[in-house]
Write an enzyme that holds these catalytic residues in place. Structure first.
Site, PDB file in Angstrom:
ATOM      1  N   GLY A   1       0.671 -20.572  -5.043  1.00  0.00           N
ATOM      2  CA  GLY A   1       0.895 -21.990  -4.822  1.00  0.00           C
ATOM      3  C   GLY A   1       2.380 -22.330  -4.797  1.00  0.00           C
ATOM      4  O   GLY A   1       2.810 -23.228  -4.066  1.00  0.00           O
ATOM      5  N   SER A   2       3.160 -21.621  -5.588  1.00  0.00           N
ATOM      6  CA  SER A   2       4.611 -21.836  -5.601  1.00  0.00           C
ATOM      7  C   SER A   2       5.213 -21.477  -4.247  1.00  0.00           C
ATOM      8  O   SER A   2       6.068 -22.199  -3.711  1.00  0.00           O
ATOM      9  CB  SER A   2       5.252 -20.999  -6.707  1.00  0.00           C
ATOM     10  OG  SER A   2       4.738 -21.356  -7.970  1.00  0.00           O
TER      11      SER A   2
ATOM     12  N   ASP B   1      -2.958 -28.741  -8.637  1.00  0.00           N
ATOM     13  CA  ASP B   1      -3.816 -29.101  -9.771  1.00  0.00           C
ATOM     14  C   ASP B   1      -4.963 -30.022  -9.371  1.00  0.00           C
ATOM     15  O   ASP B   1      -5.762 -30.407 -10.227  1.00  0.00           O
ATOM     16  CB  ASP B   1      -3.001 -29.820 -10.852  1.00  0.00           C
ATOM     17  CG  ASP B   1      -1.937 -28.950 -11.476  1.00  0.00           C
ATOM     18  OD1 ASP B   1      -1.945 -27.734 -11.228  1.00  0.00           O
ATOM     19  OD2 ASP B   1      -1.087 -29.501 -12.202  1.00  0.00           O
TER      20      ASP B   1
ATOM     21  N   SER C   1      -3.050 -24.060  -5.009  1.00  0.00           N
ATOM     22  CA  SER C   1      -2.881 -22.804  -5.749  1.00  0.00           C
ATOM     23  C   SER C   1      -4.228 -22.217  -6.112  1.00  0.00           C
ATOM     24  O   SER C   1      -5.160 -22.937  -6.463  1.00  0.00           O
ATOM     25  CB  SER C   1      -2.076 -23.051  -7.030  1.00  0.00           C
ATOM     26  OG  SER C   1      -2.074 -21.888  -7.845  1.00  0.00           O
TER      27      SER C   1
ATOM     28  N   HIS D   1      -6.618 -22.287 -11.992  1.00  0.00           N
ATOM     29  CA  HIS D   1      -6.854 -23.403 -11.083  1.00  0.00           C
ATOM     30  C   HIS D   1      -8.312 -23.488 -10.650  1.00  0.00           C
ATOM     31  O   HIS D   1      -9.154 -22.698 -11.065  1.00  0.00           O
ATOM     32  CB  HIS D   1      -5.890 -23.318  -9.905  1.00  0.00           C
ATOM     33  CG  HIS D   1      -4.467 -23.607 -10.293  1.00  0.00           C
ATOM     34  ND1 HIS D   1      -3.854 -24.812 -10.041  1.00  0.00           N
ATOM     35  CD2 HIS D   1      -3.551 -22.861 -10.954  1.00  0.00           C
ATOM     36  CE1 HIS D   1      -2.620 -24.791 -10.525  1.00  0.00           C
ATOM     37  NE2 HIS D   1      -2.419 -23.611 -11.085  1.00  0.00           N
TER      38      HIS D   1
ATOM     39  N   ASN E   1       8.658 -12.591   2.905  1.00  0.00           N
ATOM     40  CA  ASN E   1       7.348 -11.951   2.994  1.00  0.00           C
ATOM     41  C   ASN E   1       6.492 -12.509   1.867  1.00  0.00           C
ATOM     42  O   ASN E   1       6.600 -12.089   0.718  1.00  0.00           O
ATOM     43  CB  ASN E   1       7.444 -10.429   2.875  1.00  0.00           C
ATOM     44  CG  ASN E   1       6.068  -9.770   2.897  1.00  0.00           C
ATOM     45  OD1 ASN E   1       5.080 -10.393   3.269  1.00  0.00           O
ATOM     46  ND2 ASN E   1       6.009  -8.515   2.499  1.00  0.00           N
TER      47      ASN E   1
END
Length: 433
Positions: free
Chosen positions: A87-88, A191, A212, A217, A289
């Protein structure tokens, strides 16, 4: 597949449970930990992973990922989706793609809450943009929507929304602000998967949204993330950033076509080179990547089938757990807005004093019930972010670490565990605090 099933059953027979479940089925009150979250898996996810490794056509991102992307888009009402490794990373390439497509310049501004997870804020800075912070409202712990418009300047390009623990703020106000000021709403939905406003997914209102699939999650692929949008060009740009900066947009089986989906895979693609080159090795931007593994797409498709069940269980668990905590004097939780349908990530707990908060979290942890901070608290207090603004400009945010924490409401938390949570909260005595 029969051999895989026999292998898993042998583990179940030996251990009395599948070891990949977050909370054990044979829960023993006071002895077994109550984890705040974890993968809501059964043997089907594990069989799918093993089968994908042993029998699948791809190891890295391939057909299974592409299938999951299409199913995810259909489920959540977006035309296009791109899966990445977290998710980041989804936030990183989403902001990069928006900047490139719309020609945002270094120093252009994105408004964001100063309380939350670091990777809602870091990608703004990492892409040469400026985060402009808004304090929070203690009624729901979200950004204070009444402060947002005062933060808008001629350089504001977007509001970066991240509803706290999945719970929407007043979307009507924010959508009106975006429309009148002609700025985008961008959604960090990591979230909030499944949360709605007036019957529509929160992401329906966003130019682009991230998600995410980390084990804590709503759905879990081990690690993983998704960027979704109705804008095909934006997703293609995001894919390029996530795939080394590659100009080629072929996915899955398309990669095996001799001519590619464009029909001219081998052509004169580079202005400075007069020869024929494979389009798969043309790089139009400087990328990363950030591709997922194909088994993550396979398990994501299985998890997606459980999403409605997960949503309902999280809502039921949140209400039951909240009821236990709100029997403690000096403690309250947060309720959803009347127009919202929240897919809760956790149960927010707000205490009247730092003494109650510290004593209560210690009491819970001592009794094997996991607690978590409201993420970073005021991010501007942290060394890596303190240069972005002065933390004391946001007085409500400064109170978060003193007064707020959360516990889980994951579907891995059973009725027996919720009863145990009730026993432990009932035994908490804060009269002397």
């Amino acid at each position: 597949m029969k051999q895989i099933q026999d292998f898993l059953q042998s583990i179940a027979d030996e251990e009395g449970l599948y070891p990949y479940l977050a909370n054990k089925k044979n829960f023993v009150a006071g002895e077994s930990p109550v984890y705040y979250s974890g993968p809501y898996w059964d043997n089907r996810e594990v069989e799918t992973i093993i089968h994908s490794f042993l029998k699948g056509k791809w190891l890295a991102s391939g057909e299974e990922v592409n299938k999951f992307e299409r199913s995810f888009s259909k489920k959540f009402g977006k035309k296009y989706s791109l899966m990445v490794n977290s998710g980041s990373s989804a936030n990183l390439v989403m902001i990069a793609a928006l900047k490139k497509k719309y020609g945002w310049q270094d120093g252009d501004e994105i408004i964001v809450s100063c309380v939350g997870f670091p990777t809602t804020i870091a990608p703004i800075v990492q892409n040469g943009l400026k985060p402009v912070f808004v304090d929070i409202d203690f009624s729901d712990l979200n950004w204070d929507v009444n402060e947002i418009e005062d933060k808008i300047t001629t350089r504001t390009k977007a509001l970066f929304s991240s509803p706290v623990l999945g719970n929407p703020y007043n979307f009507d106000i924010v959508l009106d602000i975006c429309e009148r000021n002609k700025i985008f709403l961008v959604a960090d939905n990591c979230d909030s998967l499944g949360s709605k406003w007036e019957g529509n997914y929160l992401t329906d209102h966003a130019i682009a949204a991230s998600c995410s699939f980390y084990p804590a999650h709503h759905i879990c692929t081990g690690e993983g993330g998704m960027i979704s949008s109705d804008d095909e060009e934006l997703i293609n740009i995001a894919r390029s950033f996530a795939w080394w900066g590659r100009d080629c947009y072929c996915v899955g089986q398309q990669n095996l076509l001799s001519c590619g989906t464009c029909g001219k895979r081998f052509d004169k693609w580079i202005e400075k080179y007069d020869g024929i080159i494979d389009h798969k090795y043309v790089y139009s931007i400087m990328g990363y990547n950030l591709k997922p593994m194909d088994f993550q797409g396979a398990v994501g498709s299985v998890q997606l089938e459980k999403q409605d069940e997960i949503h309902q269980l999280r809502r039921e668990n949140k209400k039951a757990i909240q009821d236990h905590f709100e029997k403690i004097p000096g403690v309250r939780s947060v309720n959803e807005h009347e127009k919202a349908e929240t897919s809760w990530f956790g149960v927010p707990i707000i205490c009247n004093s730092v003494e109650i908060k510290n004593s209560l979290t210690q009491h819970l942890e001592k009794n094997k019930i996991q607690t978590r901070n409201y993420f970073a608290g005021n991010i501007l207090m942290h060394p890596g972010y303190s240069h972005l603004d002065y933390y004391k400009n946001y007085p409500n945010a400064c109170k978060v670490l003193d007064l707020v924490f959360f516990v889980g409401c994951s579907p891995t938390i059973t009725k027996e565990m919720i009863e145990y949570i009730g026993t432990i909260t009932k035994s908490f005595n804060n009269e002397s605090i």
